[in-house]
Write a protein that holds these residues in place. Structure first.
Motif, short mmCIF file in Angstrom:
data_model
loop_
_atom_site.label_atom_id
_atom_site.label_comp_id
_atom_site.label_asym_id
_atom_site.label_seq_id
_atom_site.Cartn_x
_atom_site.Cartn_y
_atom_site.Cartn_z
N THR A 1 0.85 -1.19 0.00
CA THR A 1 0.00 0.00 0.00
C THR A 1 0.88 1.23 0.00
OG1 THR A 1 -1.83 1.10 1.14
CG2 THR A 1 -0.16 0.08 2.54
N LEU B 1 -9.36 -9.62 7.63
CA LEU B 1 -9.33 -8.26 8.15
C LEU B 1 -7.95 -8.02 8.70
CD1 LEU B 1 -10.79 -5.61 8.83
CD2 LEU B 1 -11.45 -6.64 11.01
N ARG C 1 -4.88 -5.49 10.42
CA ARG C 1 -4.50 -4.31 11.20
C ARG C 1 -3.02 -4.03 10.95
NH1 ARG C 1 -5.90 -2.24 16.21
NH2 ARG C 1 -8.02 -2.37 15.36
N TYR C 2 -2.74 -2.87 10.36
CA TYR C 2 -1.35 -2.51 10.09
C TYR C 2 -0.58 -2.31 11.39
CZ TYR C 2 -2.64 -1.87 5.21
OH TYR C 2 -3.08 -2.09 3.93
N ASP D 1 -7.58 2.29 10.14
CA ASP D 1 -6.78 1.89 8.98
C ASP D 1 -6.99 0.42 8.61
OD1 ASP D 1 -5.49 4.45 8.92
OD2 ASP D 1 -4.26 3.79 10.60
N ASP D 2 -7.79 -0.31 9.38
CA ASP D 2 -8.02 -1.72 9.10
C ASP D 2 -8.56 -1.90 7.68
OD1 ASP D 2 -7.19 -2.19 11.63
OD2 ASP D 2 -9.11 -2.93 12.40
N GLU D 3 -8.21 -3.03 7.08
CA GLU D 3 -8.59 -3.25 5.69
C GLU D 3 -8.91 -4.73 5.45
OE1 GLU D 3 -6.78 -2.48 1.17
OE2 GLU D 3 -5.52 -2.17 2.94
N TRP D 4 -9.97 -4.97 4.68
CA TRP D 4 -10.30 -6.33 4.25
C TRP D 4 -9.63 -6.60 2.91
CZ3 TRP D 4 -12.82 -10.10 6.84
CH2 TRP D 4 -13.61 -9.73 7.95
N LEU D 5 -9.00 -7.78 2.78
CA LEU D 5 -8.41 -8.20 1.52
C LEU D 5 -8.79 -9.65 1.24
CD1 LEU D 5 -4.73 -6.84 1.43
CD2 LEU D 5 -6.68 -6.02 0.10
#
Length: 212
Positions: free
Chosen positions: A22, A40, A42-43, A50-54
């Motif tokens: 990213t 899900l 967490r960086y 800032d959590d993101e689903w991929l």
């Protein structure tokens, strides 16, 4: 070289570290949970905003480089607390892992460092309450779905159905208030879910519900 099918053999358990591409860079992130072929994330050093689903097969995600992650539970970036000889707990962060010696380096809030092998009874991970509340919230949604299915299959009256749902609502509501605020240790999340389910089962027995 990264095997393009690495994700098929990777254990996306909670807390395991991966790397995510990213902003033109590879960043370390921890898996918070997996659901339906997505994870899900967490960086490291980030917040829930800032959590993101991929998707697990996303080309933006790869396994961590050897030596940068840790073992299956303890990861670089984890917040921990360490018990010292003065019986005081000191806050720190896992900053480095050596695959050769199996040592973890913990950097404390005052800048001091210590090398330890984990697990260790004097080292505990800190889980922010937000994570704990989320875990109980996920549990609540699953229970509510199970109750809905239970009631529909048994063709219960509206009054009985509402009574059962009321027990679920009040039990989880009371527990969510109980865990609000502060920080919890690594075992608290599992204990919280077990405790609230135990309370729920005990109360549902009085509603003639024994197999949800």
């Amino acid at each position: 070289f990264v095997d393009p099918n690495w994700y098929l053999k990777f254990d996306f358990r909670e807390g395991i570290m991966v790397e995510v591409f990213t902003e033109e860079e590879w960043w370390q992130a921890n898996v918070r949970r997996e659901d339906g072929g997505k994870v899900l994330l967490r960086y490291v050093g980030g917040s829930d905003e800032d959590d993101e689903w991929l998707e697990i097969d996303s080309d933006r995600m790869r396994p961590p480089k050897e030596g940068t992650a840790g073992n299956s539970f303890y990861q670089v970036g984890n917040a921990v607390k360490v018990l010292y000889d003065d019986n005081a707990w000191y806050q720190g962060t896992i900053s480095l892992y050596s695959p050769k010696t199996k040592d973890f380096t913990i950097t404390f809030d005052d800048g001091e460092e210590a090398k330890v092998k984990l697990p260790d009874q004097d080292v505990k991970m800190n889980v922010p309450t937000g994570d704990l509340q989320e875990a109980v919230g996920v549990c609540r949604k699953r229970v509510e779905a199970a109750v809905e299915e239970y009631c529909s299959k048994r063709d219960l009256s509206n009054a009985h159905t509402n009574s059962i749902k009321g027990v679920v609502k009040t039990t989880f509501g009371a527990y969510e208030k109980k865990i609000k605020g502060g920080k919890q240790d690594e075992g608290t999340e599992t204990a919280a879910v077990k405790e609230v389910l135990l309370q729920l089962r005990q109360r549902l027995i009085h509603q003639d519900v024994v197999d949800i």
